[in-house]
Motif scaffolding. Structure first.
Motif, mmCIF file in Angstrom:
data_model
loop_
_atom_site.group_PDB
_atom_site.id
_atom_site.type_symbol
_atom_site.label_atom_id
_atom_site.label_comp_id
_atom_site.label_asym_id
_atom_site.label_seq_id
_atom_site.Cartn_x
_atom_site.Cartn_y
_atom_site.Cartn_z
ATOM 1 N N GLN A 70 0.898 -1.249 0.021
ATOM 2 C CA GLN A 70 0.058 -0.056 0.025
ATOM 3 C C GLN A 70 0.934 1.259 0.043
ATOM 4 O O GLN A 70 0.698 2.237 -0.662
ATOM 5 N N ALA A 71 2.053 1.388 0.752
ATOM 6 C CA ALA A 71 2.593 2.600 0.834
ATOM 7 C C ALA A 71 3.289 2.632 -0.600
ATOM 8 O O ALA A 71 3.574 3.759 -1.035
ATOM 9 N N ALA A 72 3.830 1.515 -1.127
ATOM 10 C CA ALA A 72 4.669 1.560 -2.483
ATOM 11 C C ALA A 72 3.726 2.030 -3.643
ATOM 12 O O ALA A 72 4.099 2.885 -4.482
ATOM 13 N N ILE A 73 2.199 1.657 -3.585
ATOM 14 C CA ILE A 73 1.398 2.157 -4.531
ATOM 15 C C ILE A 73 1.148 3.587 -4.575
ATOM 16 O O ILE A 73 1.047 4.155 -5.404
ATOM 17 N N VAL A 74 0.984 4.199 -3.227
ATOM 18 C CA VAL A 74 0.935 5.492 -3.023
ATOM 19 C C VAL A 74 1.966 6.461 -3.513
ATOM 20 O O VAL A 74 1.919 7.297 -4.282
ATOM 21 N N LYS A 75 3.317 6.112 -3.592
ATOM 22 C CA LYS A 75 4.420 6.904 -3.894
ATOM 23 C C LYS A 75 5.049 6.320 -5.380
ATOM 24 O O LYS A 75 5.808 7.011 -5.839
ATOM 25 N N ALA A 76 4.806 5.252 -5.660
ATOM 26 C CA ALA A 76 5.361 4.798 -7.015
ATOM 27 C C ALA A 76 4.493 5.121 -8.056
ATOM 28 O O ALA A 76 3.103 4.835 -8.059
ATOM 29 N N GLY A 77 4.990 5.052 -9.365
ATOM 30 C CA GLY A 77 4.325 5.092 -10.517
ATOM 31 C C GLY A 77 4.036 3.623 -10.851
ATOM 32 O O GLY A 77 2.863 3.351 -11.255
ATOM 33 N N SER A 78 5.203 2.953 -10.978
ATOM 34 C CA SER A 78 4.693 1.500 -11.070
ATOM 35 C C SER A 78 5.694 0.449 -10.392
ATOM 36 O O SER A 78 6.527 1.023 -9.803
ATOM 37 N N LEU A 79 4.999 -0.590 -9.982
ATOM 38 C CA LEU A 79 5.474 -1.660 -9.008
ATOM 39 C C LEU A 79 5.882 -2.865 -9.307
ATOM 40 O O LEU A 79 4.586 -3.509 -10.024
ATOM 41 N N VAL A 80 6.762 -3.668 -9.073
ATOM 42 C CA VAL A 80 6.975 -4.907 -9.336
ATOM 43 C C VAL A 80 7.278 -5.627 -7.967
ATOM 44 O O VAL A 80 8.126 -5.142 -7.058
ATOM 45 N N VAL A 81 6.824 -6.545 -7.889
ATOM 46 C CA VAL A 81 6.964 -7.383 -6.774
ATOM 47 C C VAL A 81 7.669 -8.822 -7.070
ATOM 48 O O VAL A 81 7.197 -9.438 -7.788
ATOM 49 N N ASP A 82 8.841 -8.971 -6.675
ATOM 50 C CA ASP A 82 9.737 -9.961 -6.758
ATOM 51 C C ASP A 82 9.930 -10.992 -5.834
ATOM 52 O O ASP A 82 10.269 -11.083 -5.092
ATOM 53 N N PHE A 83 9.219 -12.185 -6.416
ATOM 54 C CA PHE A 83 9.133 -13.354 -5.457
ATOM 55 C C PHE A 83 10.232 -14.444 -5.593
ATOM 56 O O PHE A 83 9.949 -15.538 -5.395
#
Length: 110
Positions: free
Chosen positions: A33-46
């Motif tokens: 949620q914090a990353a979505i607020v501040k980021a344009g695009s988001l990758v979650v690396d599993f």
């Protein structure tokens, strides 16, 4: 579970390691949620995650909805065969943009 945040080509990356289960999914939810607020695009690396439970899937679904609502892109990468199977069986594979590795995901979102 641990989460490391970095930025590559203006894409925020959350690298998840360990087990994502009911005791750790809250921390994943907060980070997403914090990353979505501040980021344009988001990758979650599993690539270092070895397990994900329904609680982890719920956190990702919530993040996907928040990303769409905020006009953000969210992609996943590096799913191990076991984690990928959980996504396939649950039907979540069709809900997310999934890439083989971080480089491919960053290139797609940059």
């Amino acid at each position: 579970m641990q989460i490391a945040e970095s930025v590559e080509n203006q894409v925020t990356i959350l690298a998840v390691s360990g087990r994502v289960d009911s005791s750790t999914s809250g921390a994943l939810d907060e980070s997403l949620q914090a990353a979505i607020v501040k980021a344009g695009s988001l990758v979650v690396d599993f690539s270092e995650a070895r397990y994900i439970s329904s609680a982890g899937l719920r956190a990702l679904l919530k993040a996907a909805k928040a990303a769409r609502a905020n006009g953000r892109r969210l992609a996943l990468c590096g799913l191990s065969p076991l984690v990928h199977e959980v996504f396939d069986v649950s039907g979540f594979s069709s809900l997310f943009e999934i890439h083989a590795d971080r480089g491919e995901a960053v290139s797609a979102l940059a």
